[in-house]
Design a protein around this motif. Structure first.
Motif, PDB file in Angstrom:
ATOM      1  N   UNK A  66     -16.187 -47.419  29.522  1.00 49.81           N
ATOM      2  CA  UNK A  66     -15.056 -46.777  28.870  1.00 49.81           C
ATOM      3  C   UNK A  66     -14.856 -45.334  29.266  1.00 49.81           C
ATOM      4  N   UNK A  67     -15.886 -44.702  29.855  1.00 47.95           N
ATOM      5  CA  UNK A  67     -15.766 -43.320  30.335  1.00 47.95           C
ATOM      6  C   UNK A  67     -15.809 -43.231  31.861  1.00 47.95           C
ATOM      7  N   UNK A  68     -15.837 -44.373  32.542  1.00 46.42           N
ATOM      8  CA  UNK A  68     -15.811 -44.357  33.998  1.00 46.42           C
ATOM      9  C   UNK A  68     -17.090 -43.870  34.642  1.00 46.42           C
ATOM     10  N   UNK A  69     -18.236 -44.021  33.964  1.00 47.50           N
ATOM     11  CA  UNK A  69     -19.522 -43.667  34.566  1.00 47.50           C
ATOM     12  C   UNK A  69     -19.925 -44.794  35.516  1.00 47.50           C
ATOM     13  N   UNK A  70     -20.273 -44.435  36.755  1.00 49.94           N
ATOM     14  CA  UNK A  70     -20.551 -45.446  37.777  1.00 49.94           C
ATOM     15  C   UNK A  70     -22.032 -45.557  38.133  1.00 49.94           C
ATOM     16  N   UNK A  71     -22.776 -44.475  37.987  1.00 50.67           N
ATOM     17  CA  UNK A  71     -24.229 -44.499  38.177  1.00 50.67           C
ATOM     18  C   UNK A  71     -24.838 -43.997  36.876  1.00 50.67           C
ATOM     19  N   UNK A  72     -25.451 -44.913  36.126  1.00 50.88           N
ATOM     20  CA  UNK A  72     -25.917 -44.607  34.770  1.00 50.88           C
ATOM     21  C   UNK A  72     -27.437 -44.586  34.746  1.00 50.88           C
ATOM     22  N   UNK A  73     -28.005 -43.403  34.519  1.00 46.27           N
ATOM     23  CA  UNK A  73     -29.457 -43.247  34.479  1.00 46.27           C
ATOM     24  C   UNK A  73     -29.901 -43.244  33.021  1.00 46.27           C
ATOM     25  N   UNK A  74     -30.668 -44.252  32.644  1.00 51.18           N
ATOM     26  CA  UNK A  74     -31.172 -44.361  31.271  1.00 51.18           C
ATOM     27  C   UNK A  74     -32.306 -43.366  31.079  1.00 51.18           C
ATOM     28  N   UNK A  75     -32.193 -42.495  30.077  1.00 46.71           N
ATOM     29  CA  UNK A  75     -33.220 -41.461  29.876  1.00 46.71           C
ATOM     30  C   UNK A  75     -33.595 -41.354  28.405  1.00 46.71           C
ATOM     31  N   UNK A  76     -34.019 -42.464  27.824  1.00 44.28           N
ATOM     32  CA  UNK A  76     -34.555 -42.385  26.470  1.00 44.28           C
ATOM     33  C   UNK A  76     -35.882 -41.626  26.502  1.00 44.28           C
ATOM     34  N   UNK A  77     -36.237 -41.042  25.363  1.00 47.85           N
ATOM     35  CA  UNK A  77     -37.409 -40.173  25.299  1.00 47.85           C
ATOM     36  C   UNK A  77     -38.700 -40.959  25.506  1.00 47.85           C
ATOM     37  N   UNK A  78     -39.441 -40.575  26.562  1.00 49.96           N
ATOM     38  CA  UNK A  78     -40.760 -41.156  26.842  1.00 49.96           C
ATOM     39  C   UNK A  78     -40.722 -42.684  26.835  1.00 49.96           C
ATOM     40  N   UNK A  79     -39.668 -43.218  27.439  1.00 47.92           N
ATOM     41  CA  UNK A  79     -39.466 -44.668  27.472  1.00 47.92           C
ATOM     42  C   UNK A  79     -38.714 -45.011  28.752  1.00 47.92           C
ATOM     43  N   UNK A  80     -39.182 -46.020  29.469  1.00 52.07           N
ATOM     44  CA  UNK A  80     -38.507 -46.476  30.684  1.00 52.07           C
ATOM     45  C   UNK A  80     -37.537 -47.594  30.304  1.00 52.07           C
ATOM     46  N   UNK A  81     -36.272 -47.257  30.147  1.00 51.23           N
ATOM     47  CA  UNK A  81     -35.268 -48.215  29.683  1.00 51.23           C
ATOM     48  C   UNK A  81     -34.541 -48.846  30.861  1.00 51.23           C
ATOM     49  N   UNK A  82     -34.442 -50.167  30.828  1.00 54.75           N
ATOM     50  CA  UNK A  82     -33.738 -50.927  31.864  1.00 54.75           C
ATOM     51  C   UNK A  82     -32.458 -51.496  31.255  1.00 54.75           C
ATOM     52  N   UNK A  83     -31.304 -51.042  31.739  1.00 53.20           N
ATOM     53  CA  UNK A  83     -30.022 -51.507  31.209  1.00 53.20           C
ATOM     54  C   UNK A  83     -29.644 -52.912  31.689  1.00 53.20           C
ATOM     55  N   UNK A  84     -30.255 -53.399  32.758  1.00 52.85           N
ATOM     56  CA  UNK A  84     -29.744 -54.605  33.416  1.00 52.85           C
ATOM     57  C   UNK A  84     -29.657 -55.829  32.507  1.00 52.85           C
ATOM     58  N   UNK A  85     -30.672 -56.146  31.696  1.00 55.69           N
ATOM     59  CA  UNK A  85     -30.521 -57.337  30.839  1.00 55.69           C
ATOM     60  C   UNK A  85     -29.350 -57.219  29.864  1.00 55.69           C
ATOM     61  N   UNK A  86     -29.089 -56.021  29.384  1.00 55.30           N
ATOM     62  CA  UNK A  86     -28.005 -55.816  28.421  1.00 55.30           C
ATOM     63  C   UNK A  86     -26.650 -55.836  29.134  1.00 55.30           C
ATOM     64  N   UNK A  87     -26.613 -55.292  30.351  1.00 54.88           N
ATOM     65  CA  UNK A  87     -25.418 -55.396  31.188  1.00 54.88           C
ATOM     66  C   UNK A  87     -25.024 -56.854  31.382  1.00 54.88           C
ATOM     67  N   UNK A  88     -26.009 -57.653  31.767  1.00 53.38           N
ATOM     68  CA  UNK A  88     -25.739 -59.064  32.047  1.00 53.38           C
ATOM     69  C   UNK A  88     -25.285 -59.792  30.789  1.00 53.38           C
ATOM     70  N   UNK A  89     -25.924 -59.502  29.666  1.00 54.97           N
ATOM     71  CA  UNK A  89     -25.569 -60.170  28.415  1.00 54.97           C
ATOM     72  C   UNK A  89     -24.118 -59.912  28.030  1.00 54.97           C
ATOM     73  N   UNK A  90     -23.650 -58.680  28.263  1.00 55.22           N
ATOM     74  CA  UNK A  90     -22.300 -58.300  27.844  1.00 55.22           C
ATOM     75  C   UNK A  90     -21.268 -58.429  28.956  1.00 55.22           C
ATOM     76  N   UNK A  91     -21.704 -58.831  30.149  1.00 54.19           N
ATOM     77  CA  UNK A  91     -20.762 -59.064  31.237  1.00 54.19           C
ATOM     78  C   UNK A  91     -20.130 -57.814  31.797  1.00 54.19           C
ATOM     79  N   UNK A  92     -20.891 -56.714  31.886  1.00 52.21           N
ATOM     80  CA  UNK A  92     -20.327 -55.460  32.390  1.00 52.21           C
ATOM     81  C   UNK A  92     -21.004 -55.011  33.688  1.00 52.21           C
ATOM     82  N   UNK A  93     -21.608 -55.945  34.407  1.00 49.46           N
ATOM     83  CA  UNK A  93     -22.325 -55.582  35.638  1.00 49.46           C
ATOM     84  C   UNK A  93     -21.399 -55.014  36.708  1.00 49.46           C
TER      85      UNK A  93
END
Length: 667
Positions: free
Chosen positions: A275-302
């Protein structure tokens, strides 16, 4: 003060006539951790600990009911559950108000029912209650009508977007029955993927605006909602900023799911990013290695963005974004207890990170922030403590959610460090923790061999970061070349000839850049006023006759008006863009020499103040300040006193000297 695990109220809501409110709790409860005598007029001054638990008797509800909760002084999220079913959150606000929540059919049971109102923030002193149950739907209670919204691009295809909805009082309007797995909703804000989205609002007049970040136009439409009626609203937005060959990156993004604060769940973040046109999204939760890919696939926004696993390594001595990293969650993360920056960042790199960024260097307070704690001199780049070198790759020049990381202030810090000899690059980020705060508002543009947002080469992007071939953006896109062909991160053979700087400035029709500035070694050497424009702007500005007396780093910046529209609310009082350095080789040795190294060379044969005074005539103020800094390390006694006296004589109308001396006296 006495503390309770919960507060339990038992009352009866059965037996009232259909459509009448059933008061299930008639008290105003003070929850929190403070005693507030001034609240005596409307509640008990003494607080009790959350959660608030209310047990009441009722009959099953075959249809949707309404739960009406009065409250005041809410500053944190307060969730409401009934018999274990989540009903939503109370609306934040200081003034007395109420929240009406739908109670789905069959949520109530015969006999005892339990309502729980709770917050993670146990220090948020609030007043909650009275609480009523109405056996009609919020659609009736609030006189709701419906609007079906679609957002298309100029070619007619659906595009993800953010809708901002303003009521007749100019306030963000709460929507109803809008949340689905394909939306992210907060009062006055709806993120959608472009296809038809149903929004319900109380009858009245509204203005609905569609946006998609800084590259796209705004579509704004007045709308009258009638109770019980359905209207349609097609909106069209189009790309107004040509960023071909560049991708929009946000390297500082949070979720409530894995950071534990803010309010954007991981699923909602998957909707706000497109919705904001971000094309390279770096997940930076605090002291946590977050992987967006499973959630991307679930919601069909890959198709909308390329995700990168990262981590905001959060220490007592600063926060550092690092990427890419393995998707290990909380396991095998860098040692965030380490306070030594060199050891910490060596450990971060050992975990696989190719890029390490120092976040919000002046956060959280004047008396407690990474640069302040190090005793950074904002004129020379000297530090009283901390590492002798800056081991990170970059620093945040723009952080659009941190009011302290004002880019015009951060430029001064950055230039001081560059002049001191640090190879420190600049980035723009959002640091968004919530749905409301625009993810990607502060952003970094990265050169890319593809414009397909789903197929970005992450290794290539990381190399662009470390090579300095990146642009900082906060509403404006700006890129520069020198002498027609040399660009970011490159060394320009200058000799004793003037250089020509070409600066491209581009923005959407609703953004107003006003001033373009060229800096060499952090000193303003040229500027140009940008006239107001109708429609989108894409212009090339030329600056000629810039002749550096010695090697230098050249940076261009553009400053503009703030966006005066609630649809794109901004923390800072201006829009902004900046390039990373282009390096000028004036001495013809085929390489770039930093101002500090230039100063050291010029001092090789200097042993008196008179010799120094003569040498200062041949250098710019950046090198001159470095000469003073180096000599203060070498000279003592009368020579040091004479040196300081000479520096004080030079600070009038010379901002760099004034800043150097001011910080010298305070550290």
């Amino acid at each position: 003060m006495q503390r309770f695990a919960c507060l339990m109220i038992v009352c009866c809501a059965a037996g009232a006539a259909l459509g009448e409110p059933h008061t299930i709790d008639d008290r105003a409860h003070h929850l929190g951790d403070n005693t507030l005598p001034e609240w005596k007029a409307f509640t008990t001054p003494e607080a009790r600990s959350a959660p608030l638990k209310i047990d009441f008797e009722a009959a099953p509800n075959a249809t949707e009911f309404t739960l009406k909760i009065q409250h005041r002084d809410l500053h944190s999220p307060w969730t409401v559950t009934l018999n274990g079913v989540s009903l939503g959150q109370l609306e934040k606000g200081k003034d007395p108000s109420f929240t009406a929540l739908p109670v789905p059919a069959n949520t109530l049971v015969a006999g005892s029912n339990t309502l729980v109102i709770n917050s993670r923030d146990k220090k948020d002193d609030v007043v909650i209650g009275p609480v009523q149950l109405l056996d009609v739907s919020p659609r009736k209670v609030l006189n709701l009508g419906r609007v079906l919204v679609t957002v298309n691009d100029a070619a007619g295809g659906h595009v993800p977007a953010r809708l901002t909805i303003i009521d007749a009082k100019g306030q963000l309007a709460k929507t109803w029955y809008t949340a689905t797995e394909k939306t992210a909703v907060r009062p006055g804000v709806v993120y959608m993927l472009g296809d038809q989205t149903s929004i319900e609002l109380p009858a009245g007049d509204y203005v609905i605006t569609a946006t998609r970040g800084m590259e796209w136009s705004m579509a704004k439409s007045p709308m009258t909602i009638e109770s019980g009626q359905t209207a349609t609203l097609p909106l069209t937005i189009q790309r107004e900023v040509d960023t071909t060959g560049w991708i929009a990156a946000d390297t500082h993004i949070h979720t409530l799911t894995f950071s534990g604060h803010g309010d954007a769940s991981i699923d909602e973040r998957m909707i706000t990013l497109p919705g904001e046109g971000v094309e390279l999204a770096v997940a930076t939760d605090h002291n946590h290695h977050t992987d967006y890919r499973p959630y991307q696939e679930k919601l069909g926004v890959c198709d909308h963005f390329t995700p990168v696993v990262g981590n905001e390594v959060t220490t007592k001595n600063g926060h550092f974004n690092a990427f890419p990293l393995p998707p290990s969650g909380k396991e095998n993360v860098p040692d965030w207890h380490q306070s030594d920056w060199v050891k910490l960042i060596d450990d971060i790199r050992a975990h696989g990170a190719k890029v390490v960024i120092l976040n919000h260097p002046r956060w959280p307070r004047d008396d407690n922030n990474p640069y302040g704690n190090a005793g950074l001199n904002r004129g020379s780049g000297d530090r009283e403590s901390g590492p002798t070198r800056m081991p990170m790759d970059a620093m945040e020049l723009v952080n659009s959610c941190d009011g302290r990381t004002d880019p015009l202030i951060m430029l001064t810090d950055w230039f001081a460090l560059l002049n001191h000899g640090e190879k420190l690059l600049a980035v723009g980020t959002s640091d968004s923790h919530t749905v409301y705060h625009h993810v990607g508002q502060g952003r970094t543009y990265v050169p890319s061999s593809t414009d397909d947002p789903s197929a970005i080469d992450v290794d290539q992007a990381c190399k662009a970061f470390t090579d300095g071939r990146i642009l900082v953006s906060y509403g404006i896109f700006a890129n520069a070349t020198v002498n027609g062909k040399y660009t970011l991160g490159q060394v320009v053979p200058v000799g004793n000839k003037p250089v020509k700087v070409s600066l491209r400035v581009a923005c959407a029709s609703w953004v107003g850049p006003r001033q373009a500035i060229v800096y060499v070694n952090g000193i303003k050497v040229a500027e140009r006023t940008i006239e107001p424009h109708e429609g989108p702007l894409d212009t090339m500005l030329t600056f000629e006759g810039i002749t550096p007396p010695h090697d230098g780093h050249l940076v261009c910046a553009v400053v503009g008006d703030p966006v005066d529209d609630q649809a794109y609310w901004m923390e800072h009082p201006h829009t902004f863009a900046a390039t990373n350095p282009i390096y000028l080789d004036a001495d013809g040795d085929g390489k770039y020499t930093t101002p500090r190294d230039t100063a050291a060379k010029r001092l090789a044969d200097i042993d008196t103040v008179d010799q120094l005074r003569a040498a200062l005539q041949k250098v710019d103020d950046a090198v001159a300040v470095q000469m003073f800094s180096l000599l203060r390390e070498r000279w003592a006694g009368d020579k040091r006193s004479a040196l300081d006296a000479l520096a004080r004589s030079m600070d009038q109308d010379r901002p760099l000297f004034a800043r150097y001396l001011q910080d010298l006296s305070t550290h």
